[in-house]
Design an enzyme around this catalytic site. Structure first.
Site, PDB file in Angstrom:
ATOM      1  N   ARG A 243      10.369  -5.471  37.724  1.00  0.00           N
ATOM      2  CA  ARG A 243      10.763  -4.831  38.956  1.00  0.00           C
ATOM      3  C   ARG A 243      10.035  -5.224  40.154  1.00  0.00           C
ATOM      4  O   ARG A 243       9.830  -4.593  41.051  1.00  0.00           O
ATOM      5  CB  ARG A 243      10.728  -3.047  38.814  1.00  0.00           C
ATOM      6  CG  ARG A 243      11.674  -2.695  37.779  1.00  0.00           C
ATOM      7  CD  ARG A 243      11.590  -1.234  37.925  1.00  0.00           C
ATOM      8  NE  ARG A 243      12.352  -0.611  36.874  1.00  0.00           N
ATOM      9  CZ  ARG A 243      12.022  -0.054  35.571  1.00  0.00           C
ATOM     10  NH1 ARG A 243      10.620  -0.174  35.330  1.00  0.00           N
ATOM     11  NH2 ARG A 243      12.880   0.030  34.609  1.00  0.00           N
TER      12      ARG A 243
ATOM     13  N   LYS B 196      14.541 -14.266  51.744  1.00  0.00           N
ATOM     14  CA  LYS B 196      15.805 -14.495  51.155  1.00  0.00           C
ATOM     15  C   LYS B 196      15.552 -15.132  49.962  1.00  0.00           C
ATOM     16  O   LYS B 196      15.417 -16.304  49.965  1.00  0.00           O
ATOM     17  CB  LYS B 196      16.668 -15.103  52.175  1.00  0.00           C
ATOM     18  CG  LYS B 196      17.382 -14.119  53.289  1.00  0.00           C
ATOM     19  CD  LYS B 196      18.688 -14.810  53.944  1.00  0.00           C
ATOM     20  CE  LYS B 196      19.139 -14.053  55.080  1.00  0.00           C
ATOM     21  NZ  LYS B 196      20.157 -14.921  55.705  1.00  0.00           N
TER      22      LYS B 196
ATOM     23  N   GLU C  34      17.493 -28.664  60.748  1.00  0.00           N
ATOM     24  CA  GLU C  34      16.836 -27.112  60.647  1.00  0.00           C
ATOM     25  C   GLU C  34      15.798 -26.987  61.769  1.00  0.00           C
ATOM     26  O   GLU C  34      15.603 -25.951  62.539  1.00  0.00           O
ATOM     27  CB  GLU C  34      16.551 -26.774  59.322  1.00  0.00           C
ATOM     28  CG  GLU C  34      17.646 -26.805  58.408  1.00  0.00           C
ATOM     29  CD  GLU C  34      18.446 -25.643  58.268  1.00  0.00           C
ATOM     30  OE1 GLU C  34      18.447 -24.763  59.370  1.00  0.00           O
ATOM     31  OE2 GLU C  34      19.234 -25.333  57.607  1.00  0.00           O
TER      32      GLU C  34
ATOM     33  N   LYS D 181      11.064 -18.719  63.275  1.00  0.00           N
ATOM     34  CA  LYS D 181      11.786 -18.131  62.123  1.00  0.00           C
ATOM     35  C   LYS D 181      11.004 -16.721  61.886  1.00  0.00           C
ATOM     36  O   LYS D 181      11.583 -15.554  61.802  1.00  0.00           O
ATOM     37  CB  LYS D 181      11.902 -18.953  61.143  1.00  0.00           C
ATOM     38  CG  LYS D 181      12.241 -18.219  59.953  1.00  0.00           C
ATOM     39  CD  LYS D 181      13.228 -18.857  58.887  1.00  0.00           C
ATOM     40  CE  LYS D 181      14.081 -17.788  57.927  1.00  0.00           C
ATOM     41  NZ  LYS D 181      14.774 -18.427  56.881  1.00  0.00           N
TER      42      LYS D 181
ATOM     43  N   GLU E  81      18.773  -8.898  58.465  1.00  0.00           N
ATOM     44  CA  GLU E  81      19.834  -9.417  59.058  1.00  0.00           C
ATOM     45  C   GLU E  81      21.028  -8.522  59.293  1.00  0.00           C
ATOM     46  O   GLU E  81      22.212  -8.697  58.781  1.00  0.00           O
ATOM     47  CB  GLU E  81      20.711 -10.561  58.391  1.00  0.00           C
ATOM     48  CG  GLU E  81      21.481 -11.555  59.008  1.00  0.00           C
ATOM     49  CD  GLU E  81      21.910 -12.834  58.153  1.00  0.00           C
ATOM     50  OE1 GLU E  81      20.844 -13.458  57.490  1.00  0.00           O
ATOM     51  OE2 GLU E  81      23.022 -13.053  58.150  1.00  0.00           O
TER      52      GLU E  81
ATOM     53  N   ARG F  38      18.867 -11.873  63.135  1.00  0.00           N
ATOM     54  CA  ARG F  38      18.577 -12.954  62.121  1.00  0.00           C
ATOM     55  C   ARG F  38      19.884 -13.790  61.829  1.00  0.00           C
ATOM     56  O   ARG F  38      19.782 -15.071  61.421  1.00  0.00           O
ATOM     57  CB  ARG F  38      18.067 -12.285  60.871  1.00  0.00           C
ATOM     58  CG  ARG F  38      17.668 -13.267  59.511  1.00  0.00           C
ATOM     59  CD  ARG F  38      17.004 -12.691  58.455  1.00  0.00           C
ATOM     60  NE  ARG F  38      16.619 -13.806  57.767  1.00  0.00           N
ATOM     61  CZ  ARG F  38      15.807 -13.597  56.846  1.00  0.00           C
ATOM     62  NH1 ARG F  38      15.052 -12.457  56.625  1.00  0.00           N
ATOM     63  NH2 ARG F  38      15.369 -14.734  55.825  1.00  0.00           N
TER      64      ARG F  38
ATOM     65  N   ASN G  26      22.077 -18.727  61.787  1.00  0.00           N
ATOM     66  CA  ASN G  26      23.276 -19.348  60.958  1.00  0.00           C
ATOM     67  C   ASN G  26      23.798 -20.191  61.920  1.00  0.00           C
ATOM     68  O   ASN G  26      24.930 -20.858  61.626  1.00  0.00           O
ATOM     69  CB  ASN G  26      24.124 -18.112  60.459  1.00  0.00           C
ATOM     70  CG  ASN G  26      23.508 -17.496  59.335  1.00  0.00           C
ATOM     71  OD1 ASN G  26      22.749 -17.754  58.662  1.00  0.00           O
ATOM     72  ND2 ASN G  26      24.191 -16.136  59.191  1.00  0.00           N
TER      73      ASN G  26
ATOM     74  N   HIS H  25      25.948 -23.220  60.663  1.00  0.00           N
ATOM     75  CA  HIS H  25      25.951 -22.849  59.310  1.00  0.00           C
ATOM     76  C   HIS H  25      27.595 -22.429  58.845  1.00  0.00           C
ATOM     77  O   HIS H  25      27.845 -22.826  57.832  1.00  0.00           O
ATOM     78  CB  HIS H  25      25.085 -21.660  58.801  1.00  0.00           C
ATOM     79  CG  HIS H  25      23.592 -22.461  58.424  1.00  0.00           C
ATOM     80  ND1 HIS H  25      22.865 -22.851  59.423  1.00  0.00           N
ATOM     81  CD2 HIS H  25      22.902 -22.596  57.408  1.00  0.00           C
ATOM     82  CE1 HIS H  25      21.853 -23.432  59.304  1.00  0.00           C
ATOM     83  NE2 HIS H  25      21.804 -23.245  57.886  1.00  0.00           N
TER      84      HIS H  25
ATOM     85  N   HIS I 121      28.842 -24.953  56.484  1.00  0.00           N
ATOM     86  CA  HIS I 121      29.110 -24.662  55.083  1.00  0.00           C
ATOM     87  C   HIS I 121      30.593 -25.278  54.625  1.00  0.00           C
ATOM     88  O   HIS I 121      30.806 -25.456  53.400  1.00  0.00           O
ATOM     89  CB  HIS I 121      28.962 -22.992  54.880  1.00  0.00           C
ATOM     90  CG  HIS I 121      28.926 -22.567  53.694  1.00  0.00           C
ATOM     91  ND1 HIS I 121      30.071 -22.209  53.043  1.00  0.00           N
ATOM     92  CD2 HIS I 121      28.019 -22.613  52.549  1.00  0.00           C
ATOM     93  CE1 HIS I 121      29.954 -21.859  51.787  1.00  0.00           C
ATOM     94  NE2 HIS I 121      28.866 -22.054  51.484  1.00  0.00           N
TER      95      HIS I 121
ATOM     96  N   HIS J 236      22.610 -30.444  52.799  1.00  0.00           N
ATOM     97  CA  HIS J 236      22.816 -29.042  53.641  1.00  0.00           C
ATOM     98  C   HIS J 236      22.574 -29.370  55.075  1.00  0.00           C
ATOM     99  O   HIS J 236      23.223 -29.018  56.020  1.00  0.00           O
ATOM    100  CB  HIS J 236      22.058 -27.839  52.851  1.00  0.00           C
ATOM    101  CG  HIS J 236      21.655 -26.827  53.686  1.00  0.00           C
ATOM    102  ND1 HIS J 236      22.880 -25.966  53.836  1.00  0.00           N
ATOM    103  CD2 HIS J 236      21.128 -26.165  54.393  1.00  0.00           C
ATOM    104  CE1 HIS J 236      22.796 -25.006  54.617  1.00  0.00           C
ATOM    105  NE2 HIS J 236      21.474 -24.819  55.053  1.00  0.00           N
TER     106      HIS J 236
HETATM  107  N1  GLY Z   1      18.158 -19.286  56.208  1.00  0.00           N
HETATM  108  C1  GLY Z   1      18.621 -18.372  57.135  1.00  0.00           C
HETATM  109  C2  GLY Z   1      17.798 -16.917  56.994  1.00  0.00           C
HETATM  110  O1  GLY Z   1      16.795 -17.150  56.352  1.00  0.00           O
HETATM  111  O2  GLY Z   1      18.193 -15.959  57.314  1.00  0.00           O
END
Ligand code: GLY
Length: 378
Positions: free
Chosen positions: A132, A154, A196, A237, A247, A251, A255, A258, A262, A276
């Protein structure tokens, strides 16, 4: 471009991620990895460690990392998976979780993610899940992972129905971005990660973008410019994650490029045809061009973005994608899958200028369709 970063005597740059009782540092610098053992010892005295990595990274860095930990009296167990996106699925996730349990990693112990984005996401999700929730440390070995995926918590794996659909927000307790490990990256991979880096300028920091326009060759060459670019990216970031960890708002700015990107990445089957970061480069140019078409951005912004990414050797036109691209119907399906249509409208990150991105929740799919049809034909 911003207030000074914390720079200790060792020459490393420390970027704090301000998340209250889950706050952590990103340590950036050449050979920063040598501090891994001492930092873990300070953060989690007595912890044992499982190191998750892949065959490629293991061949270059695992012995050294094991020795660094050993020098601080930290016992470690390696868990080595196959390189590539296929490891971000249920089968490898199960193998990794079982290996962590077999290594008797307890709640007071740690997982170290040593590798690129796939390893970081997989290790983070295994850490979030086993017992957990175990603590974990990110040691990103690709530029993309150093400036993006290792920061912000993430974590996850892919579902058969899409990328990153199974996962959790689980913050690391430390990120060590050793810029020297990037020296051995294939040039194409470094270049893809650079997209990026440029994205942070494009979305919120016009001064940084101007600095990159002048200094990008030095960033590619390594040294102080590279460290600066990584530090500024991580700082951007960290600031966004600190104000919108889950997000629900800002946040989403990360994107930028993206949603378009994508669709092309998926169209290329997430293969070597389009990495990517290359898809993000193309996607950023398309986001700027679409914004221009909507009358949101003028002047020379779009030309600057296109010119800079092309100078850096990144794709900026649909025709740059090797092996062809999906037709407009398929691209629209992929876009709708990526960002759900809400009340008939799409969400895109659009721009008003360099460094001025915003979340647009009301983009008309017909406008995107017409834009892509024109771009495919040009
Ligand atoms: N890679 C996008 C984020 O971490 O929100």
């Amino acid at each position: 471009m911003t207030a000074p970063l914390r720079q200790p005597a060792s020459g490393e740059t420390i970027v704090p991620v301000a998340l209250g009782d889950r706050a952590y540092d990103i340590v950036i610098g050449r050979d920063a990895i040598v501090t891994l053992g001492s930092r873990i010892k300070t953060l989690r005295p007595g912890a044992r460690v499982a190191i998750l990595t892949d065959d490629n990274v293991a061949a270059t860095h695992l012995a050294r990392v094991t020795d660094i930990l050993k020098a601080s009296g930290i016992e470690s167990t390696p868990i080595v998976v196959k390189p590539g996106e296929s490891s971000k699925g249920y089968a490898t996730f199960e193998t990794v979780c079982e290996a962590i349990i077999a290594a008797r990693i307890e709640r007071s112990d740690l997982i170290v993610a040593l590798g690129g984005g796939v390893i970081g996401d997989l290790a983070g999700f295994a850490a979030a899940s086993v017992r957990r929730g175990l603590d974990f440390v990110q040691v990103p070995t690709s530029l993309l992972a150093q400036v993006d995926s290792s920061v912000g918590g993430k974590t996850g794996i892919n579902s058969r129905q899409g990328k990153n659909l199974i996962g959790a927000f689980h913050q690391p307790i430390l990120v060590i971005a050793d810029t020297a490990v990037l020296d051995t990256l294939p040039a194409r991979e470094f270049r893809a990660g650079y997209a990026e880096v440029a994205k942070y300028g494009l979305l919120g920091d016009a001064d940084f973008f101007a600095w990159l326009e002048t200094n990008w060759r030095d960033v590619f060459a390594g040294g102080a410019a590279r460290e600066h670019a990584i530090a500024v990216s991580c700082r951007a970031k960290a600031a966004i994650v600190a104000r919108d960890e889950r997000e629900t708002g800002d946040r989403a700015l990360l994107n930028l490029g993206h949603t378009f990107g994508h669709a092309f990445e998926a169209g290329a089957g997430f293969s070597q045809r389009l990495l990517h970061g290359e898809a993000v480069s193309l996607g950023c140019v398309l986001a700027y061009e679409f914004s221009e078409r909507q009358g949101l951005v003028g002047g020379n912004s779009v030309a600057r973005v296109r010119a800079h990414l092309a100078d850096a050797g990144l794709p900026t036109k649909i025709s740059d994608v090797q092996g062809g691209t999906p037709d407009v119907d398929r691209l629209m399906e992929l876009i709708a899958q990526d960002k759900k249509v809400k009340r008939g409208k799409l969400t895109f990150i659009l721009v008003r200028g360099v460094g001025q991105a915003f979340v647009a929740n009301d983009v008309d799919p017909a406008a995107i369709r017409a834009f892509l049809a024109d771009k495919r034909a040009s």
